[in-house]
Design a protein around this motif. Sequence first.
Motif, PDB file in Angstrom:
ATOM      1  N   SER A   7     -42.717  87.905  26.030  1.00  0.00           N
ATOM      2  CA  SER A   7     -43.961  86.878  25.353  1.00  0.00           C
ATOM      3  C   SER A   7     -43.876  85.428  26.880  1.00  0.00           C
ATOM      4  N   SER A   8     -45.069  85.014  26.872  1.00  0.00           N
ATOM      5  CA  SER A   8     -45.050  83.690  27.542  1.00  0.00           C
ATOM      6  C   SER A   8     -44.539  82.458  27.328  1.00  0.00           C
ATOM      7  N   GLY A   9     -44.028  82.319  25.656  1.00  0.00           N
ATOM      8  CA  GLY A   9     -43.062  81.204  25.305  1.00  0.00           C
ATOM      9  C   GLY A   9     -41.586  81.674  25.922  1.00  0.00           C
ATOM     10  N   ALA A  10     -41.650  83.255  25.336  1.00  0.00           N
ATOM     11  CA  ALA A  10     -40.076  83.512  26.012  1.00  0.00           C
ATOM     12  C   ALA A  10     -39.815  83.034  27.139  1.00  0.00           C
ATOM     13  N   GLN A  11     -40.647  83.748  27.870  1.00  0.00           N
ATOM     14  CA  GLN A  11     -40.531  83.649  29.260  1.00  0.00           C
ATOM     15  C   GLN A  11     -39.657  81.676  30.015  1.00  0.00           C
ATOM     16  N   PHE A  12     -40.977  80.834  29.527  1.00  0.00           N
ATOM     17  CA  PHE A  12     -41.078  79.539  29.651  1.00  0.00           C
ATOM     18  C   PHE A  12     -39.271  79.424  29.160  1.00  0.00           C
ATOM     19  N   GLU A  13     -38.946  80.039  28.257  1.00  0.00           N
ATOM     20  CA  GLU A  13     -37.808  78.964  27.457  1.00  0.00           C
ATOM     21  C   GLU A  13     -36.831  79.335  28.456  1.00  0.00           C
ATOM     22  N   ASN A  14     -36.958  80.614  29.028  1.00  0.00           N
ATOM     23  CA  ASN A  14     -35.723  80.772  29.317  1.00  0.00           C
ATOM     24  C   ASN A  14     -35.853  80.413  30.428  1.00  0.00           C
ATOM     25  N   THR A  15     -36.360  80.502  31.332  1.00  0.00           N
ATOM     26  CA  THR A  15     -36.805  79.817  32.833  1.00  0.00           C
ATOM     27  C   THR A  15     -36.325  77.802  33.107  1.00  0.00           C
ATOM     28  N   LEU A  16     -36.762  77.602  31.597  1.00  0.00           N
ATOM     29  CA  LEU A  16     -36.244  76.425  31.110  1.00  0.00           C
ATOM     30  C   LEU A  16     -34.939  75.955  31.124  1.00  0.00           C
ATOM     31  N   PHE A  17     -34.176  76.706  30.254  1.00  0.00           N
ATOM     32  CA  PHE A  17     -32.819  77.142  29.785  1.00  0.00           C
ATOM     33  C   PHE A  17     -31.986  77.056  31.129  1.00  0.00           C
ATOM     34  N   ASN A  18     -32.569  77.489  32.393  1.00  0.00           N
ATOM     35  CA  ASN A  18     -31.743  78.131  33.355  1.00  0.00           C
ATOM     36  C   ASN A  18     -31.820  76.787  34.376  1.00  0.00           C
ATOM     37  N   GLN A  19     -32.682  76.405  34.137  1.00  0.00           N
ATOM     38  CA  GLN A  19     -33.158  74.678  34.904  1.00  0.00           C
ATOM     39  C   GLN A  19     -31.509  74.369  34.564  1.00  0.00           C
ATOM     40  N   LEU A  20     -32.244  73.968  32.920  1.00  0.00           N
ATOM     41  CA  LEU A  20     -31.148  72.823  32.729  1.00  0.00           C
ATOM     42  C   LEU A  20     -29.457  73.447  33.061  1.00  0.00           C
ATOM     43  N   ALA A  21     -29.310  74.495  32.650  1.00  0.00           N
ATOM     44  CA  ALA A  21     -27.917  75.176  32.624  1.00  0.00           C
ATOM     45  C   ALA A  21     -27.559  74.851  33.628  1.00  0.00           C
ATOM     46  N   ARG A  22     -28.026  74.028  35.285  1.00  0.00           N
ATOM     47  CA  ARG A  22     -27.795  73.873  36.153  1.00  0.00           C
ATOM     48  C   ARG A  22     -27.546  72.474  36.636  1.00  0.00           C
ATOM     49  N   ILE A  23     -27.557  71.431  35.675  1.00  0.00           N
ATOM     50  CA  ILE A  23     -26.899  70.175  34.969  1.00  0.00           C
ATOM     51  C   ILE A  23     -26.768  69.751  35.123  1.00  0.00           C
ATOM     52  N   ARG A  24     -26.122  70.437  33.321  1.00  0.00           N
ATOM     53  CA  ARG A  24     -24.669  70.400  32.719  1.00  0.00           C
ATOM     54  C   ARG A  24     -25.052  71.242  31.297  1.00  0.00           C
ATOM     55  N   GLN A  25     -23.596  70.930  30.932  1.00  0.00           N
ATOM     56  CA  GLN A  25     -23.642  71.483  29.548  1.00  0.00           C
ATOM     57  C   GLN A  25     -24.586  72.128  28.548  1.00  0.00           C
ATOM     58  N   VAL A  26     -24.606  72.784  28.335  1.00  0.00           N
ATOM     59  CA  VAL A  26     -26.602  73.291  27.654  1.00  0.00           C
ATOM     60  C   VAL A  26     -26.084  74.113  26.236  1.00  0.00           C
ATOM     61  N   GLN A  27     -26.371  73.330  25.061  1.00  0.00           N
ATOM     62  CA  GLN A  27     -26.227  74.017  23.886  1.00  0.00           C
ATOM     63  C   GLN A  27     -27.478  73.834  22.546  1.00  0.00           C
ATOM     64  N   TYR A  28     -27.538  74.195  21.917  1.00  0.00           N
ATOM     65  CA  TYR A  28     -28.665  74.076  20.634  1.00  0.00           C
ATOM     66  C   TYR A  28     -28.068  73.887  19.048  1.00  0.00           C
ATOM     67  N   PHE A  29     -29.445  73.437  18.497  1.00  0.00           N
ATOM     68  CA  PHE A  29     -29.031  72.644  17.491  1.00  0.00           C
ATOM     69  C   PHE A  29     -29.620  73.638  16.318  1.00  0.00           C
ATOM     70  N   ALA A  30     -29.029  74.427  15.251  1.00  0.00           N
ATOM     71  CA  ALA A  30     -30.272  75.079  14.492  1.00  0.00           C
ATOM     72  C   ALA A  30     -28.988  74.770  12.817  1.00  0.00           C
ATOM     73  N   LEU A  31     -30.257  74.610  11.824  1.00  0.00           N
ATOM     74  CA  LEU A  31     -29.864  74.751  10.576  1.00  0.00           C
ATOM     75  C   LEU A  31     -30.079  76.077   9.479  1.00  0.00           C
ATOM     76  N   LYS A  32     -29.915  76.289   8.428  1.00  0.00           N
ATOM     77  CA  LYS A  32     -30.589  77.526   8.120  1.00  0.00           C
ATOM     78  C   LYS A  32     -31.865  77.400   7.859  1.00  0.00           C
ATOM     79  N   SER A  33     -32.210  76.293   6.980  1.00  0.00           N
ATOM     80  CA  SER A  33     -33.561  76.391   7.019  1.00  0.00           C
ATOM     81  C   SER A  33     -34.300  76.402   8.131  1.00  0.00           C
ATOM     82  N   GLY A  34     -34.093  76.882   9.552  1.00  0.00           N
ATOM     83  CA  GLY A  34     -35.170  77.589  10.032  1.00  0.00           C
ATOM     84  C   GLY A  34     -35.083  76.223  11.176  1.00  0.00           C
ATOM     85  N   GLN A  35     -34.936  74.241  10.747  1.00  0.00           N
ATOM     86  CA  GLN A  35     -35.493  73.946  12.062  1.00  0.00           C
ATOM     87  C   GLN A  35     -33.846  73.860  12.709  1.00  0.00           C
TER      88      GLN A  35
END
Length: 392
Positions: free
Chosen positions: A305-333
């Motif tokens: 999808s268009s959104g998945a393409q963009f998120e994957n590209t942005l991840f790779n851009q950020l991963a070249r800078i420093r460590q990347v993680q994500y944050f999530a709660l079971k509520s879906g936030q």
Amino acid sequence: MVYPRKIYPELYSHAQTNLVTVLTGMRRTGKTTLIQQLLADLPNKNSIYLDLQRPDNRELFEQKNYDTIRETFIARGILPDLPMIVALDEMQLAPESPSAIKYLSDHHKIKFIVTGSSSYYLKNLFSESLSGRKKLFELFPLDFGEYLTFKEVQHSPLDWREGQFNNLEYNRLSSYYEDYIRFGGFPQVVLAQSEAEKRDILSDIMSSYVNIDIRSLADFSDERNLYALAKLLAGRVGNRVEYSNLSRLIGLSRPTVTNYVQFFEKTYLIRTIGVYTRSIDREIVKSRKLYFCDTGLANTLSDLSSGAQFENTLFNQLARIRQVQYFALKSGQEIDFVLNDDFAIEAKETPLEADLSYLKRIAATAGVTNVRLVGRRESPKFKNYAWAGSII
């Protein structure tokens, strides 16, 4: 023409030391080009390049008498009375080579520059025989700044972490960024003139990965299952890796799927990232999120999808800078990315003010002070975000 890579100055500096210089990364990211550039640029011209995809070069390292290997270098034109530099390309194809490299480096002071396609393989291959005698560099597909360099488009770093949406840079560079999102950053793909040629090269890269890397680096009996799993994973970019679900969908055991996914990560096809947390909390989701090393390659395997393409590209851009993680709660936030433990980043194709309010609220829950929306396109009224193409 040889275009500069950001890794090159550090690589060149290390290539002038006595330690073994190891360059690893996925096939077709430009490793061969870089080591040939090193041999051309280094002051010491008493050097030899050996492609270990050639059987005769591989056979050289099967010899038990390592001094004979040195004699072969001399027979091929290297001078015995001067310091020697030997470049070995795709050394995972010669599993006996590390002990020979150690001996020749220790006893004859030969400088080795080597490449390979698997971080796991090279780290383990070298773990004992060359402990403390090497430095490993990782080469990835082009980041967006390198992409623009290869396209010969003028650009300069901008502070994307603060300020308003940069309309001038967006208008000047957005068409390039859209191409980068769609086809990724493999050098040959970036330089290809037509979309058909880009797609052909990407298909060939994936085919080489399956037919060469998998066969040479792993003892997996069914390559078709590996390819099917890669396609399945491509359709789940930006999602959590659920091994039980993948096992059910592909018809393989959970341990087998786990081994395959780990192999994909060790050979640079994918990356997984963990959850950001400062404490053990029952609300925190423990699963790792999945991204591909190159969005063009993921697009070859699945109709992203268009959104998945963009998120994957942005991840790779950020991963070249420093460590990347994500944050999530079971509520879906969720927060898409937490950069270096202190910067919450949300990817939005067209950001809105409500997105910023949401990000600030969830970041406060996560204990992250700094926040930034990153967008793909220009928002009609809202300007308090960074354009993703400014991350170069």
